[in-house]
Each structure stands twice: as C-alpha cells, then as structure tokens.
Design an enzyme around this catalytic site. Structure first.
Site: not given
Ligand SMILES: Nc1ncnc2c1ncn2[C@@H]1O[C@H](COP(=O)(O)OP(=O)(O)O)[C@@H](O)[C@H]1O
Ligand SMILES: [Mg+2]
Length: 150
Positions: A21, A61, A97, A114, A124, A127, A138
């Site tokens: 990111k 997303y 993951r 992370r 974070n 991805h 993706e």
């Molecule tokens: N509660 C939240 N507030 C702000 N950003 C979030 C939140 N939950 C997720 N995100 C953002 O959305 C991305 C995608 O979410 P998710 O698919 O749930 O997580 P991951 O990246 O671990 O697969 C996360 O990596 C993060 O950047």
């Molecule tokens: Mg995800």
C-alpha cells in the site's frame, strides 16, 4: 474462466496477489516486506510499481462497497504509488495471509507484517488475496497472463 494459454502450475504450487500500500512505498520499507516473502520461499512471478486508477481501486475492494470505510479505503489507494505483485509457492494464499496478520495492525501479532510495521487500520501496509477465487479476480485487474514469469 478460461485456462487456455496459461501453462499448468506444478503440483501444490499456488499463486496469490499482493499489493504494498502507499505508506509502504512512502516509508521505503518495500524491500523489507518483499524480503520476508522471498525468505519464506515464494517466487515473485510479476511485480510492478503503479498508480492505481479509481476504477481499479473500486474493483479491488468491490466486496466492501457500501461499508462505512469504503470511500476512504478507495481514496487511500487511488493515484498514489503502490507495488503490485504475484507470488507463487506452496499454500501461497493461506501462508501469505498468515504472514501479513490481522486486518487491524493493533490486533495483528508481532512477527506479522502488519503487526510489525502498521498502526492505522485503513493504511495497514499490505493487501493479500483471501482465497484462490479472490486471487483469480484480483491479479487480472493489474496483470495480463503474459506478464506472469515462471
Ligand atoms: N473498520 C475499518 N476501518 C477502516 N478501514 C478498514 C476497516 N476494515 C477494513 N478496512 C480496510 O479495508 C481493507 C479490506 O478489508 P478486509 O478485506 O476486511 O481486510 P483484509 O485486508 O485483512 O482482507 C483493509 O485492509 C483495510 O485497509
Ligand atoms: Mg480482504
């Protein structure tokens, strides 16, 4: 989904899509993060530094459309340098993951990417695809099959 034109993977080999990111690029820690994946034994089968279009970010997303963080999330990764990669190795989806850790860096275990580098939940660091199906969807947003190097 057509597999025509794509050579079969070796037994057990799997691919996953990773994106470093914007903060990872800005903080100049890309090398450290990539080194972890290489040390674990993953092959980099493609990698490029890009500025993601809004359309690519919305597609990447799309599962989160309508959630309270969606607009901020899309804005955070649009128009800024990010590094997109395809990694290959045994159990790539699940292992990567586990290596990146929980979504919220505050909850991610130390020793995960992370957990070691992040503090903000939106930004974070990294991805990674959460399933083989996610990978298939993706990587196509950023790579053609001709760009995957075995
Ligand atoms: N509660 C939240 N507030 C702000 N950003 C979030 C939140 N939950 C997720 N995100 C953002 O959305 C991305 C995608 O979410 P998710 O698919 O749930 O997580 P991951 O990246 O671990 O697969 C996360 O990596 C993060 O950047
Ligand atoms: Mg995800």
């Amino acid at each position: 989904m057509s597999l025509i034109g794509r050579p079969p993977l070796e037994m057990d080999m799997e691919r996953t899509f990773v994106m470093l990111k914007p903060s990872c690029v800005e903080r100049r820690i890309m090398g450290e993060v990539i080194a972890r994946f290489e040390r674990k034994g993953f092959n980099i089968v493609s990698m490029k530094l890009i500025k993601m279009s809004r359309q690519q970010a919305e597609e990447l997303y799309s599962a989160h459309r309508g959630k309270h963080f969606y607009d901020g999330l899309v804005a955070a990764v649009t128009g800024k340098p990010v590094l997109v990669l395809v990694l290959e190795g045994r159990g790539a989806v699940e292992v990567v993951r586990r290596m990146i850790g929980a979504t919220d860096p505050i909850k991610a275990e130390p020793g995960t990417i992370r957990g070691d580098y992040g503090s903000d939940i939106t930004d974070n660091i990294v991805h990674a695809s959460d399933s083989k199906e996610s990978y298939e969807r993706e990587y196509r947003l950023f790579f053609s099959d001709q760009e995957l190097v075995s």
